[in-house]
Design an enzyme around this catalytic site. Structure first.
Site, PDB file in Angstrom:
ATOM      1  N   GLU A 142       0.841  -1.212   0.000  1.00 47.63           N
ATOM      2  CA  GLU A 142       0.000   0.000   0.000  1.00 47.63           C
ATOM      3  C   GLU A 142       0.873   1.258   0.000  1.00 47.63           C
ATOM      4  O   GLU A 142       0.582   2.223  -0.692  1.00 47.63           O
ATOM      5  CB  GLU A 142      -0.924   0.017   1.223  1.00 47.63           C
ATOM      6  CG  GLU A 142      -1.959  -1.091   1.253  1.00 47.63           C
ATOM      7  CD  GLU A 142      -2.852  -1.096   0.026  1.00 47.63           C
ATOM      8  OE1 GLU A 142      -3.197   0.003  -0.460  1.00 47.63           O
ATOM      9  OE2 GLU A 142      -3.185  -2.182  -0.475  1.00 47.63           O
ATOM     10  N   ASP A 147       4.061  -3.957  -5.808  1.00 44.37           N
ATOM     11  CA  ASP A 147       4.607  -5.238  -5.356  1.00 44.37           C
ATOM     12  C   ASP A 147       6.134  -5.165  -5.306  1.00 44.37           C
ATOM     13  O   ASP A 147       6.762  -5.647  -4.360  1.00 44.37           O
ATOM     14  CB  ASP A 147       4.181  -6.371  -6.301  1.00 44.37           C
ATOM     15  CG  ASP A 147       2.775  -6.873  -5.992  1.00 44.37           C
ATOM     16  OD1 ASP A 147       2.214  -6.460  -4.959  1.00 44.37           O
ATOM     17  OD2 ASP A 147       2.248  -7.671  -6.787  1.00 44.37           O
TER      18      ASP A 147
HETATM   19 ZN   LIG Z   1      -2.391  -2.465  -4.678  1.00 46.83          ZN
END
Ligand SMILES: [Zn+2]
Length: 419
Positions: free
Chosen positions: A275, A356
């Site tokens: 996030e 990621d």
């Molecule tokens: Zn995401």
């Protein structure tokens, strides 16, 4: 032209149903072997439950879709629109009152038609698969609150827009855009403080060691943690999530209590790092700019089309009120927007990859995020075998199996940290 529009609508509808259909078929045609990380987490029995959950969702979605298509056809092509338009005109001479009535009544009818579906989804479908934790009383109070908030926002936004249109007939598109931009920014920043607390209870993290680790991670990512909170999402649903909001560098982190229940600390931190990645890579800003550019273009286009009075003719009507034309234009916009879906899905998947990668850099490997995502997929009964076309078209995140394999192969890339 009416026939062309009808054909265009039916074409989009056919593509939508076609994509749904190949996706269902693909899921039923058999399972591919899952990577090792799934073993011990997702077994055959889980997969059966996921399939049953997806199928139940598809069924109710299909009925809802069919109802929507029939209503659209009757309203736009079956003569209901001009009748409704005249009905509203008969109520009032005031331009703003008419517009509010026109959209307000429609929204109300739409909400009422949606009620049985919402009830069914919460108290039959989600209940059956153990996700629903909401009492009927809570559902009713949620509905009432959202109706009230919706009504206030609706009057403010739609009333404001109509007032601007009346005030500046030759340049309203710019004013309307500015007005929407200011209000939506305001809501974005204020809703965590004003609206969300009406529905959820935010409390400090119950796991004490977790808060220190979260704060460490935030510092490492260059964000200053304002508040780290957990929210009682479990009062409503067993589904889980995490998010964070805030202006500038001061961030407010919110973890669903369901997420804290389902993941261990390392996995939680990896999800949070992902996030944070969205924030550090500027995705939220890009998203905001993109939507404002689209809004500006839409306002200009609406202004041009409405000024030239071409829409009534397209539908074979002699006249149509301003509100009626805006409605038709919005409907056309959603049809054109449908073909834009794969592009924005692709863009979103690119962002997910970048976030990621950021998480890998922060945590040191992709294993924690991968195992966290597998657990979440298990808990949420996610579909692990989407049809590739369906995923290309709709998926805002890479399909899970592919994503997990990518995470496990991932390496730390230090250049990512450079400002
Ligand atoms: Zn995401």
């Amino acid at each position: 032209m009416k026939l062309v529009l009808l054909f265009f609508y039916l074409l989009v509808t056919a593509i939508r149903f076609g994509l749904d259909w190949i996706n269902i078929r693909h899921r039923q045609q058999g399972r591919k072997p899952l990577p090792d990380i799934f073993s011990g987490q997702v077994d055959e029995e889980r997969l059966d439950r996921s399939d049953a959950y997806a199928l139940a969702g598809d069924r109710v979605g299909f009925v809802e879709d069919i109802v929507g298509v029939i209503l659209t056809l009757v309203f736009l092509f079956g003569g209901l629109l001009p009748w409704y338009d005249r009905l509203i005109i008969g109520f009032s001479d005031n331009f703003i009152v008419r517009g509010l009535l026109f959209f307000g009544l429609l929204a109300l009818v739409q909400m009422i038609i949606g009620l049985p579906f919402s009830l069914y989804k919460n108290f039959v479908l989600e209940e059956k698969f153990g996700f629903n934790r909401m009492s009927f009383k809570l559902w009713c109070s949620d509905l009432l609150k959202s109706l009230l908030i919706g009504a206030v926002l609706f009057c403010l936004l739609v009333g404001g827009v109509l007032w601007l249109v009346q005030l500046a007939p030759q340049s309203w598109w710019l004013w309307v855009w500015g007005f929407w931009a200011i209000i939506s920014l305001f809501l974005l920043y204020l809703s965590p403080y004003l609206i969300e607390p009406l529905f959820f209870k935010f409390t400090p993290l119950e796991k004490e060691d977790l808060e220190a680790e979260v704060r460490d991670l935030l510092e490492k990512a260059g964000a200053h943690a304002g508040k780290v909170l957990q929210v009682d999402a479990s009062r409503r649903s067993g589904h889980s999530n995490a998010y964070f909001t805030g202006i500038g560098k001061v961030k407010r982190v919110v973890l669903f209590d369901t997420l804290i229940e389902q993941l261990d600390n390392k996995e939680l931190l990896a999800v949070l790092a992902h996030e944070l990645g969205h924030w550090r890579c500027g995705h939220l800003r890009q998203q905001l700019i993109k939507s404002q550019v689209v809004a500006l273009f839409s306002c200009w286009l609406a202004f041009t089309v409405l000024n030239n009075q071409i829409l009534p003719g397209w539908l074979g009507l002699e006249q149509l009120s301003f509100a009626g034309q805006v409605l038709v234009l919005g409907w056309l916009g959603s049809l054109v927007g449908f073909f834009w879906t794969p592009l924005s899905s692709w863009w979103s998947r690119r962002h997910e990859r970048q976030a990621d990668q950021f998480a890998i850099n922060m945590v040191g490997s992709g294993e924690e995020l991968a195992s966290g995502l597998v657990k979440l997929a298990r808990e949420n009964l996610s579909n692990l075998f989407p049809h590739p076309w369906y995923a290309v078209f709709y998926y805002s995140h890479p399909p899970l199996v592919e994503r997990v394999l990518w995470l496990q192969r991932g390496r730390v890339k230090i250049k990512f940290f450079a400002d």
